[in-house]
Motif scaffolding. Structure first.
Motif, PDB file in Angstrom:
ATOM      1  N   ALA A 417       0.831  -1.214   0.000  1.00 18.00           N
ATOM      2  CA  ALA A 417       0.000   0.000   0.000  1.00 18.00           C
ATOM      3  C   ALA A 417       0.864   1.261   0.000  1.00 18.00           C
ATOM      4  O   ALA A 417       0.480   2.286  -0.580  1.00 18.00           O
ATOM      5  CB  ALA A 417      -0.923  -0.009   1.224  1.00 18.00           C
ATOM      6  N   ILE A 418       2.034   1.188   0.635  1.00 15.72           N
ATOM      7  CA  ILE A 418       2.901   2.382   0.732  1.00 15.72           C
ATOM      8  C   ILE A 418       3.483   2.753  -0.638  1.00 15.72           C
ATOM      9  O   ILE A 418       3.321   3.891  -1.102  1.00 15.72           O
ATOM     10  CB  ILE A 418       4.000   2.170   1.808  1.00 15.72           C
ATOM     11  N   PRO A 419       4.151   1.804  -1.362  1.00 11.71           N
ATOM     12  CA  PRO A 419       4.598   2.168  -2.711  1.00 11.71           C
ATOM     13  C   PRO A 419       3.451   2.545  -3.655  1.00 11.71           C
ATOM     14  O   PRO A 419       3.638   3.351  -4.571  1.00 11.71           O
ATOM     15  CB  PRO A 419       5.322   0.911  -3.219  1.00 11.71           C
ATOM     16  N   ARG A 420       2.237   2.001  -3.416  1.00 15.12           N
ATOM     17  CA  ARG A 420       1.094   2.363  -4.265  1.00 15.12           C
ATOM     18  C   ARG A 420       0.770   3.851  -4.109  1.00 15.12           C
ATOM     19  O   ARG A 420       0.498   4.548  -5.081  1.00 15.12           O
ATOM     20  CB  ARG A 420      -0.121   1.495  -3.884  1.00 15.12           C
ATOM     21  N   PRO A 427       3.419  12.756  -1.614  1.00 11.65           N
ATOM     22  CA  PRO A 427       4.748  12.952  -0.994  1.00 11.65           C
ATOM     23  C   PRO A 427       4.966  11.996   0.176  1.00 11.65           C
ATOM     24  O   PRO A 427       4.041  11.723   0.948  1.00 11.65           O
ATOM     25  CB  PRO A 427       4.696  14.410  -0.506  1.00 11.65           C
ATOM     26  N   THR A 428       6.180  11.494   0.306  1.00 11.16           N
ATOM     27  CA  THR A 428       6.479  10.507   1.351  1.00 11.16           C
ATOM     28  C   THR A 428       6.258  11.066   2.759  1.00 11.16           C
ATOM     29  O   THR A 428       5.861  10.329   3.660  1.00 11.16           O
ATOM     30  CB  THR A 428       7.932   9.997   1.223  1.00 11.16           C
ATOM     31  N   PHE A 429       6.496  12.399   2.945  1.00  7.57           N
ATOM     32  CA  PHE A 429       6.323  12.949   4.304  1.00  7.57           C
ATOM     33  C   PHE A 429       4.849  12.904   4.721  1.00  7.57           C
ATOM     34  O   PHE A 429       4.525  12.740   5.894  1.00  7.57           O
ATOM     35  CB  PHE A 429       6.895  14.367   4.401  1.00  7.57           C
ATOM     36  N   LEU A 430       3.923  13.020   3.746  1.00  3.25           N
ATOM     37  CA  LEU A 430       2.487  12.927   4.061  1.00  3.25           C
ATOM     38  C   LEU A 430       2.093  11.484   4.391  1.00  3.25           C
ATOM     39  O   LEU A 430       1.326  11.241   5.316  1.00  3.25           O
ATOM     40  CB  LEU A 430       1.642  13.434   2.879  1.00  3.25           C
ATOM     41  N   ILE A 431       2.646  10.543   3.634  1.00  3.12           N
ATOM     42  CA  ILE A 431       2.349   9.124   3.896  1.00  3.12           C
ATOM     43  C   ILE A 431       2.840   8.747   5.287  1.00  3.12           C
ATOM     44  O   ILE A 431       2.116   8.131   6.075  1.00  3.12           O
ATOM     45  CB  ILE A 431       3.019   8.222   2.825  1.00  3.12           C
ATOM     46  N   ALA A 432       4.070   9.134   5.594  1.00  2.54           N
ATOM     47  CA  ALA A 432       4.690   8.764   6.875  1.00  2.54           C
ATOM     48  C   ALA A 432       3.957   9.363   8.066  1.00  2.54           C
ATOM     49  O   ALA A 432       3.894   8.754   9.138  1.00  2.54           O
ATOM     50  CB  ALA A 432       6.155   9.202   6.890  1.00  2.54           C
ATOM     51  N   SER A 433       3.373  10.551   7.885  1.00  7.27           N
ATOM     52  CA  SER A 433       2.773  11.235   9.038  1.00  7.27           C
ATOM     53  C   SER A 433       1.273  11.006   9.187  1.00  7.27           C
ATOM     54  O   SER A 433       0.703  11.341  10.227  1.00  7.27           O
ATOM     55  CB  SER A 433       3.046  12.748   8.943  1.00  7.27           C
ATOM     56  N   THR A 434       0.628  10.452   8.160  1.00  5.06           N
ATOM     57  CA  THR A 434      -0.846  10.314   8.253  1.00  5.06           C
ATOM     58  C   THR A 434      -1.347   8.878   8.393  1.00  5.06           C
ATOM     59  O   THR A 434      -2.368   8.655   9.041  1.00  5.06           O
ATOM     60  CB  THR A 434      -1.532  10.938   7.013  1.00  5.06           C
ATOM     61  N   ARG A 531      12.625   8.193   3.532  1.00  2.00           N
ATOM     62  CA  ARG A 531      13.766   8.102   2.597  1.00  2.00           C
ATOM     63  C   ARG A 531      13.464   7.199   1.394  1.00  2.00           C
ATOM     64  O   ARG A 531      14.352   6.706   0.722  1.00  2.00           O
ATOM     65  CB  ARG A 531      15.038   7.665   3.323  1.00  2.00           C
ATOM     66  N   ASN A 532      12.134   7.016   1.158  1.00  2.00           N
ATOM     67  CA  ASN A 532      11.673   6.294  -0.048  1.00  2.00           C
ATOM     68  C   ASN A 532      12.302   4.907  -0.171  1.00  2.00           C
ATOM     69  O   ASN A 532      12.801   4.512  -1.235  1.00  2.00           O
ATOM     70  CB  ASN A 532      11.964   7.126  -1.295  1.00  2.00           C
ATOM     71  N   ALA A 533      12.268   4.148   0.933  1.00  2.00           N
ATOM     72  CA  ALA A 533      12.861   2.795   0.941  1.00  2.00           C
ATOM     73  C   ALA A 533      12.066   1.866   0.023  1.00  2.00           C
ATOM     74  O   ALA A 533      10.888   2.099  -0.269  1.00  2.00           O
ATOM     75  CB  ALA A 533      12.852   2.252   2.370  1.00  2.00           C
ATOM     76  N   SER A 534      12.730   0.796  -0.420  1.00  2.00           N
ATOM     77  CA  SER A 534      12.058  -0.163  -1.315  1.00  2.00           C
ATOM     78  C   SER A 534      11.026  -0.981  -0.551  1.00  2.00           C
ATOM     79  O   SER A 534      11.040  -1.038   0.686  1.00  2.00           O
ATOM     80  CB  SER A 534      13.096  -1.106  -1.933  1.00  2.00           C
ATOM     81  N   ARG A 535      10.160  -1.654  -1.300  1.00  2.00           N
ATOM     82  CA  ARG A 535       9.130  -2.496  -0.693  1.00  2.00           C
ATOM     83  C   ARG A 535       9.760  -3.579   0.167  1.00  2.00           C
ATOM     84  O   ARG A 535       9.276  -3.889   1.259  1.00  2.00           O
ATOM     85  CB  ARG A 535       8.259  -3.122  -1.794  1.00  2.00           C
TER      86      ARG A 535
END
Length: 574
Positions: A417-420, A427-434, A531-535
């Motif tokens: 779901a995260i890479p999707r 933006p990754t900062f929104l994914i990480a914080s929400t 830091r946009n890590a891989s799946r």
């Protein structure tokens, strides 16, 4: 049809077998798929008629020879043919207060309760023989098929002047065929009905516990009438045969209230109909009843109590995502919160919740609905599905600005779901914080409790399992989490399956439950997302932090006798 323990007692009490003979038969049964009842009747130890007479005395119920009875059609048809055939149960007589039932299986309480509510009569059970049931079932066959045949003959006699569809849909045989199909589907807890025309006949299939099975074949001459009847019920255009049509209708009686969502499409041999059955009220499950493991349950309960953020449920179509979301909404539904949902379509109605259905033709999409909701002072928002970047952006922003957002996503597991979201340009900062928690799920069929048996894996099966996944890792996980000891291994573990019986239509399964993996977005996980890590990196950390995978949860449920290993592999390897 007689419960094996009861059958053993009947045989011993009536001195048909002694303990030594019974033990010998028990050994034979363990090594073969046959039953004790089949074995003793095949070997002519006792006749079926005498056996069921003894069973009647054992259960302290009257015995009836249906061959000696003249059964009125109106009484016989109180139980639809398909139900009578599947459950080996016949209605043979009635008074103003009582309905007399002949059966081979007195444990089918659910059916008897259903009949009592449907007829408003007291059910009086009688035991009969398999032969009598089969002979009586032929009366149904003659009755319904004769009327259908007559209908077909009437159509042929019209010589080029086809009967008006409206009149055809109101003919008694057609009404009865449609009523029988719908009623039996409700009774069997089917989720979908498929009516499929071919060149010479019409096939009817039900999806029960996620698996399609054929239940009836109708003559081709009935097809137009059946489709017309369903179009009238759904308020669709009777004369439209070239374009797809969608509709909805409800059946409401004292014992059930079910909505049918209907889809009709033109095919080469005529119009195909698929109906989805939806109980009119949301299933009042609790989060505990969904079947989460102890650790996963704690994670879910902790995260739904957070005042804002996002809860995602992922999985393919038909994996129970909507039920999980409704259950979470039910737990959150309190007078002090404002809950709004936007769905496609609204599957269950929930009291105290504002539910809206999208209408893409007029521009009311998930994204448009979400924007409108944010002006409605919501505390909790449910978005049926995040399908595009626009919906994802608005959902994430709503979660960031103090709302709790629940939604679904089509991914095979929780981590993906995260890479999707990243693919959707979030933006990754929104994914990480929400995102608070991601739940991935599948539905597996439950082993039928009436015919459950245990078995050990043979070498060939273990070799096959090793090709599909890492058994050593799985064993380590089970040992680390207390599901098996260090002295045990996969070879020595007992698993379970259903032999097949009347109650599960010889499938070995009855009902479904969920298997889950729950991924909580922790501080370490947030750092990796930033830091946009891989799946693969995300999955490695999730497992290190104790995430139970779908396969591990399924394996534990198979070990505990809730489902079978084959079923877990079927849904996780797709």
């Amino acid at each position: 049809m007689i419960n094996q323990k009861d059958l053993e007692d009947i045989l011993l009490q009536n001195k048909i077998l002694d303990q030594k003979q019974l033990k010998k038969y028990q050994e034979t049964i363990r090594k073969s798929p046959t039953t004790l009842e089949d074995l003793i009747t095949e070997e002519k130890i006792i006749s079926p008629a005498l056996l069921y007479e003894m069973a009647a005395k054992f259960y302290k119920l009257p015995f009836i020879h249906l061959k000696d009875k003249t059964i009125r059609k109106d009484i016989l048809f109180l139980i639809p043919e398909i139900t009578a055939r599947s459950h080996q149960t016949i209605a043979f007589d009635k008074t103003n207060e009582d309905l007399m039932i002949a059966t081979l299986d007195i444990s089918n309480i659910e059916l008897f309760d259903f009949l009592a509510k449907k007829t408003q009569l007291n059910i009086k059970l009688h035991i009969t023989t398999p032969e009598d049931i089969n002979d009586t079932l032929k009366i149904y066959h003659k009755g319904l098929n004769a009327e259908i045949k007559e209908l077909g003959e009437e159509e042929k006699d019209k010589t080029g002047k086809p009967q008006e569809l409206k009149n055809l849909a109101q003919d008694l045989p057609i009404v009865r065929v449609v009523d029988t199909l719908l009623e039996y589907a409700i009774l069997e807890k089917a989720s979908d009905i498929h009516i499929e025309p071919s060149e010479k006949e019409v096939g009817v299939r039900y999806r029960v516990d996620g698996i399609l099975r054929k239940v009836m074949t109708l003559p081709k001459s009935t097809h137009a009438g059946v489709v017309a009847r369903l179009k009238i019920l759904s308020n669709l255009k009777l004369d439209e045969h070239r374009l797809p049509q969608d509709g909805r209708f409800k059946i409401k009686t004292k014992e059930f209230k079910v909505a049918f969502r209907i889809s009709i499409i033109p095919t080469f041999d005529g119009e195909k109909v698929v109906m989805r059955l939806l109980p009119d009220e949301a299933q009042q499950l609790t989060i505990e009843q969904l079947g989460f493991g102890a650790e996963s349950l704690k994670l879910v309960q902790r995260n739904i109590e957070k005042p804002h953020g996002m809860i995602l449920v992922t999985g393919p179509t038909g994996s129970g995502k909507t039920t999980t979301l409704y259950t979470i909404l039910g737990a959150l539904n309190k007078p002090e919160v404002n809950i709004s949902t936007i769905e496609d379509p609204i599957e269950y109605k929930m009291k105290g919740i504002n539910q809206s259905q999208i209408q893409p033709k007029i521009g009311f999409t998930f994204a448009a609905g979400l924007r409108a909701f944010l002006r409605q002072d919501p505390d909790i928002i449910m978005v049926g599905e995040i399908r595009d970047t626009e919906t994802a952006e608005i959902s994430i922003n709503a979660a960031m600005t103090g709302h709790l957002v629940l939604s679904t996503l089509h991914t095979n597991d929780a981590v993906t779901a995260i890479p999707r979201f990243i693919d959707m340009k979030i933006p990754t900062f929104l994914i990480a914080s929400t995102i608070n928690i991601i739940i991935a799920q599948r539905l597996v069929r439950k082993v039928c409790k009436n015919c459950i048996e245990s078995y050990s894996l043979d070498k060939a099966t273990i070799a096959q399992l090793q090709q599909q996944f890492n058994l050593e890792k799985l064993e380590k996980y089970l040992i680390d989490h207390g599901h098996m000891t260090k002295k045990q291994n996969i070879n020595s573990m007992l698993f379970y399956r259903g032999k097949g019986c009347n109650q599960c239509d010889n499938s070995g399964y009855k009902g479904r439950l969920g298997i889950y993996e729950t991924l909580e977005v922790t501080e370490k996980m947030s750092e990796l997302i930033l830091r946009n890590a891989s799946r693969d990196e995300l999955e490695k950390l999730a497992i290190e932090e104790g995430m139970m995978t779908l396969l591990q949860d399924g394996f534990i449920k198979a070990k505990n006798g809730l489902t079978s290993l084959e079923e877990v592999l079927r849904v996780t390897q797709e």
